[in-house]
Write a protein that holds these residues in place. Structure first.
Motif, mmCIF file in Angstrom:
data_model
loop_
_atom_site.group_PDB
_atom_site.id
_atom_site.type_symbol
_atom_site.label_atom_id
_atom_site.label_comp_id
_atom_site.label_asym_id
_atom_site.label_seq_id
_atom_site.Cartn_x
_atom_site.Cartn_y
_atom_site.Cartn_z
ATOM 1 N N UNK B 7 -3.582 -0.926 4.703
ATOM 2 C CA UNK B 7 -2.114 -0.360 4.537
ATOM 3 C C UNK B 7 -1.976 0.139 3.133
ATOM 4 N N UNK B 8 -1.098 1.295 3.108
ATOM 5 C CA UNK B 8 -0.579 1.716 1.809
ATOM 6 C C UNK B 8 0.647 1.567 1.322
ATOM 7 N N UNK B 9 1.483 1.046 2.175
ATOM 8 C CA UNK B 9 2.827 0.824 1.886
ATOM 9 C C UNK B 9 3.200 -0.519 2.070
ATOM 10 N N UNK B 10 4.192 -0.985 1.133
ATOM 11 C CA UNK B 10 4.742 -2.401 1.490
ATOM 12 C C UNK B 10 5.171 -2.838 2.528
ATOM 13 N N UNK B 11 5.969 -1.525 3.177
ATOM 14 C CA UNK B 11 6.724 -1.839 4.554
ATOM 15 C C UNK B 11 5.955 -2.033 5.573
ATOM 16 N N UNK B 12 4.474 -1.721 5.372
ATOM 17 C CA UNK B 12 3.633 -1.622 6.622
ATOM 18 C C UNK B 12 2.860 -3.026 6.520
ATOM 19 N N UNK B 13 2.888 -3.702 5.681
ATOM 20 C CA UNK B 13 2.319 -5.096 5.594
ATOM 21 C C UNK B 13 2.567 -5.941 6.757
ATOM 22 N N UNK B 14 1.449 -6.679 7.264
ATOM 23 C CA UNK B 14 2.493 -7.611 8.195
ATOM 24 C C UNK B 14 3.319 -8.511 7.593
ATOM 25 N N UNK B 15 4.363 -9.143 7.986
ATOM 26 C CA UNK B 15 5.089 -10.120 7.540
ATOM 27 C C UNK B 15 4.142 -11.224 7.142
ATOM 28 N N UNK B 20 -2.135 -6.204 -3.449
ATOM 29 C CA UNK B 20 -2.008 -5.963 -5.058
ATOM 30 C C UNK B 20 -1.378 -4.702 -5.441
ATOM 31 N N UNK B 21 -0.433 -4.608 -6.395
ATOM 32 C CA UNK B 21 0.239 -3.502 -6.650
ATOM 33 C C UNK B 21 -0.845 -2.668 -7.471
ATOM 34 N N UNK B 22 -1.114 -1.436 -7.258
ATOM 35 C CA UNK B 22 -1.732 -0.498 -7.848
ATOM 36 C C UNK B 22 -0.891 0.384 -8.986
ATOM 37 N N UNK B 77 2.853 1.591 -4.983
ATOM 38 C CA UNK B 77 1.656 1.988 -4.582
ATOM 39 C C UNK B 77 0.623 0.718 -4.301
ATOM 40 N N UNK B 78 0.174 0.362 -3.505
ATOM 41 C CA UNK B 78 -0.745 -1.068 -3.169
ATOM 42 C C UNK B 78 -2.164 -0.566 -3.414
ATOM 43 N N UNK B 79 -2.892 -1.414 -3.846
ATOM 44 C CA UNK B 79 -4.359 -0.910 -3.886
ATOM 45 C C UNK B 79 -4.832 -1.372 -2.730
ATOM 46 N N UNK B 80 -5.899 -0.565 -2.139
ATOM 47 C CA UNK B 80 -6.624 -0.655 -0.830
ATOM 48 C C UNK B 80 -7.268 -1.810 -0.709
#
Ligand SMILES: Nc1nc2c(ncn2[C@@H]2O[C@H](COP(=O)(O)OP(=O)(O)O)[C@@H](O)[C@H]2O)c(=O)[nH]1
Lengths: 604, 80
Positions: B7-15, B20-22, B77-80
């Protein structure tokens, strides 16, 4: 006298600490070069009087918000002997920023780590000695809410003042000094935390976790919130209204039994004025104070517990579609107490469009002064059951008016300000704190109400009795002429000349309306007054009057604060005219609709 | 395929999930606010829940819990 400035991020307990340190002696002061007012109070530290100034909560001394600019201007224009930096100990992983920036400025400072109780509960251990040594500032752990560590804080403040030679000049070249240290800031913060703090491996607040699972639930969250609000209002009325009625009876008996005999030697018109005008006007509002107290108490508990910021989370999606955000909702909710502080609260918004739209919407919140009128009118015209429904209907109308206003004007005041709001852990409010806060609000309300009532009642009485020699409140009196003048405009909405006078004075403040009615109808006793009004006007007229009272300009203070906060005369005029227009339209539709139904025989 | 793409978006993470923030690609004003609230490259961020009707996100960074709108979260942006 030495000046001590208190700085800190929002929600670190700065105001709580300020109140605990200074008692209730704080006052609002104007500072040269600053356009905003700051809370300040005198404090005696080891026999030395000092002045404590509470600066607005800010995240970053280099930040772009209005509050951040205020703090910078304050530090640049005022010589400060000591800066007290307040931080939330349980969030020390990010809160050292301000302390480091203040140190960068070379100001004598000390760091108060507040909410030590929460830090302990959440497993954040802080080695204050190590932190103090590394920072080069005194560091104290304390818990302002529970009054732990206050004595030590005072002592360290006193020592800091006596120790080194005092800096008397304001900070110079503030921006460039801050800029110098900026690059190293994150690194320095991480190093300090690494050396002096041990953070828990995982989140420990099980209570907040569990409550949030319900209260922020995607489907259940909002219904639960509205249920909680409904219960809160129910409880306020269930307790408050009987107390109000009891108090009103007591005050009336006092008036009849004690004051009336005392006034006997005076000429009859003066007697009437003092008893039926002044005493009665003030009495009706006094009787209403318990309801206001309960209201502010309940709102205080909701706010302090952390539920109010959750309301912003729950409502944001909806508010966003109205061109507003979750904060506008929370402020409107606070507006149910009093509109003025709610409008001041829009200062947290940076986007001018969003701020103006919020200011346009907040005055439709049914504030406690208006509630005062509605409770009285509802009791005069309806059975308790029906009256409850009427009040509920007025609350619904208040929401609908705000909603329509936002929808109509969101295009003109568009914004896409980002919204970042902290959701604090749930907290148990302490009783003394809540009581003293509600008490302060009531005192404030009373202060305004008293002033306005006296002025308003005198004015209404004069209008009724001038020019000299007229039959009071007759068509020839000034108030009669005023009523006749407005008749073409107000007759279609069922407002008769007497009610017109009350509405005209309600423009100044809604607290005057009841006292004014008492003078206009010449009735002292509240029961007699409600009978007199009920004889004079029909229930649809009464409801139309309530709708108009709900929707038109709440009071002059609100207009004044909209003017000073928006800094735009045009917008202020627009907001007043819009509320008058909406009030007229809604009352018109209601009154004509009911009249039509009555003619058709569909309604009693 | 879909499952393995990070996931690259914070909103797409599973609850409940963390990442990690990139980097932060917000304008200076918002960036400052984000940093002050604890968003920093390298820091872990956890998505706790998403509000109804495409509403805000409830997230946790360090010892701080906060809400932010999805639009603003997209700038983290999140780190892969
Ligand atoms: N647990 C705990 N809560 C506190 C403490 N001090 C203040 N609070 C609470 O933190 C919240 C924010 O406090 P307030 O004084 O309004 O913060 P300000 O925004 O910095 O002025 C309120 O709910 C206070 O009751 C403390 O020492 N411990």
């Amino acid at each position: 006298m030495s000046t001590i400035a208190v700085v800190g991020m929002p929600n670190t307990g700065k105001s709580t600490l300020f109140n605990q340190l200074t008692g209730s002696h704080a006052h609002i002061g104007n500072w040269p070069g600053l356009t905003v007012e700051l809370m300040q109070a005198e404090l005696v530290l080891e026999g030395q009087p000092v002045q404590l100034v509470d600066l607005p909560g800010i995240y970053d001394l280099r930040g772009h918000s209005e509050d951040e600019a205020v703090v910078r201007r304050f530090l640049e224009s005022t010589p400060v002997e000591l800066v007290v930096v307040v931080a939330n100990a349980s969030q020390i992983d990010r809160q050292l920023r301000l302390a480091l920036q203040v140190r960068q400025l070379g100001l004598p400072a000390l760091l108060l780590l507040n909410m030590a109780d929460e830090a302990r509960r959440f497993g954040v251990a802080i080695n204050t000695e190590r932190l103090a040594a590394d920072l080069g500032l005194p560091v104290i752990l304390l818990s302002a809410k529970y009054r732990r560590g206050l004595a030590e804080a005072r002592q360290v403040m006193a020592e800091a003042l006596t120790g080194e030679p005092h800096q008397q000049a304001p900070v110079r070249a503030l921006d460039s000094r801050l800029a110098q240290g900026d690059a190293a800031l994150d690194g320095a913060m991480a190093q300090l935390v690494q050396a002096a703090v041990s953070l828990p491996p995982q989140w420990r607040d099980r209570l907040t976790r569990r409550l949030d699972a319900w209260l922020l639930h995607p489907l259940l969250g909002l219904p639960l919130f509205f249920l909680a609000m409904a219960l809160m209002f129910q409880a306020i009325y269930a307790i408050g209204v009987p107390v109000q009625e009891g108090l009103a009876t007591l005050l009336d008996q006092f008036g009849q039994g004690v004051i009336k005999p005392l006034l006997l030697p005076l000429p009859p018109f003066l007697q009437g004025f003092l008893l039926e005008g002044l005493y009665q006007g003030i009495g009706t509002v006094t009787a209403f104070l318990p309801v206001i107290f309960l209201f502010f108490l309940a709102m205080g508990v909701v706010e302090d517990s952390g539920y109010l910021s959750r309301a912003a989370y729950l409502m944001d999606a909806f508010m966003e579609r109205l061109g507003l955000d979750g904060r506008s909702f929370v402020l409107s909710l606070m507006g149910f107490g009093c509109n003025v502080p709610a409008i001041l609260g829009t200062r947290v918004m940076r986007d001018p469009g969003l701020r103006l739209l919020s200011m346009l919407v907040i005055p439709f919140s049914l504030c406690s002064a208006r509630l005062n009128v509605f409770l009285f009118m509802a009791a005069a015209f309806f059975t308790p059951r029906q009256g409850g429904l009427v009040i509920f209907g007025l609350y619904v109308m208040s929401f609908v008016a705000a909603l329509i206003t936002a929808l109509l004007f969101k295009g003109r005041f568009g914004s896409n300000e980002p919204l970042l709001l902290e959701l604090p852990p749930y907290r148990f409010p302490t009783l003394p704190q809540m009581l003293s806060r509600a008490w302060a609000e009531v005192r404030h309300f009373w202060f305004w109400a008293r002033r306005f009532i006296i002025i308003g009642v005198v004015a209404v009485w004069l209008l009724n009795n001038l020019p000299l020699g007229v039959v009071p409140a007759s068509a020839e009196s000034l108030s009669g002429r005023l009523g006749t003048l407005m008749e073409p405009l107000l007759a279609p909405i069922g407002i008769n000349p007497k009610l017109t006078v009350a509405l005209v004075f309600g423009f100044i403040a809604k607290e005057i309306v009841l006292g004014g009615l008492a003078v206009i109808y010449g009735q002292a006793d509240p029961a007699a007054l409600s009978r007199a009004i009920a004889l004079d006007v029909s229930w649809p007229q009464a409801v139309s009057f309530m709708l108009f009272t709900l929707l038109y300009t709440p009071c002059l203070s609100t207009v004044a604060v909209i003017r000073s906060e928006s800094k735009r005369l045009g917008f202020t005029v627009f907001s007043v005219l819009w509320s008058l227009l909406l009030a007229w339209l809604v009352s018109f539709v209601f009154f004509q609709g009911v009249s039509l139904l009555q003619r058709l025989g569909a309604l009693g | 395929m879909l499952e393995s793409s990070p996931p690259v978006q914070l909103a797409d993470l599973a609850p409940g999930a963390s990442a990690t923030i990139a980097s932060l690609s917000a304008d200076p004003g918002l960036r400052q606010r984000l940093e002050a609230l604890g968003f920093r490259p390298g820091q872990r961020v956890q998505l706790l829940r998403r509000a109804w009707w495409a509403g805000p996100l409830h997230v946790r960074v360090g010892m701080t819990e906060l809400m932010l709108r999805r639009r603003d979260a997209a700038l983290v942006a999140l780190a892969a």
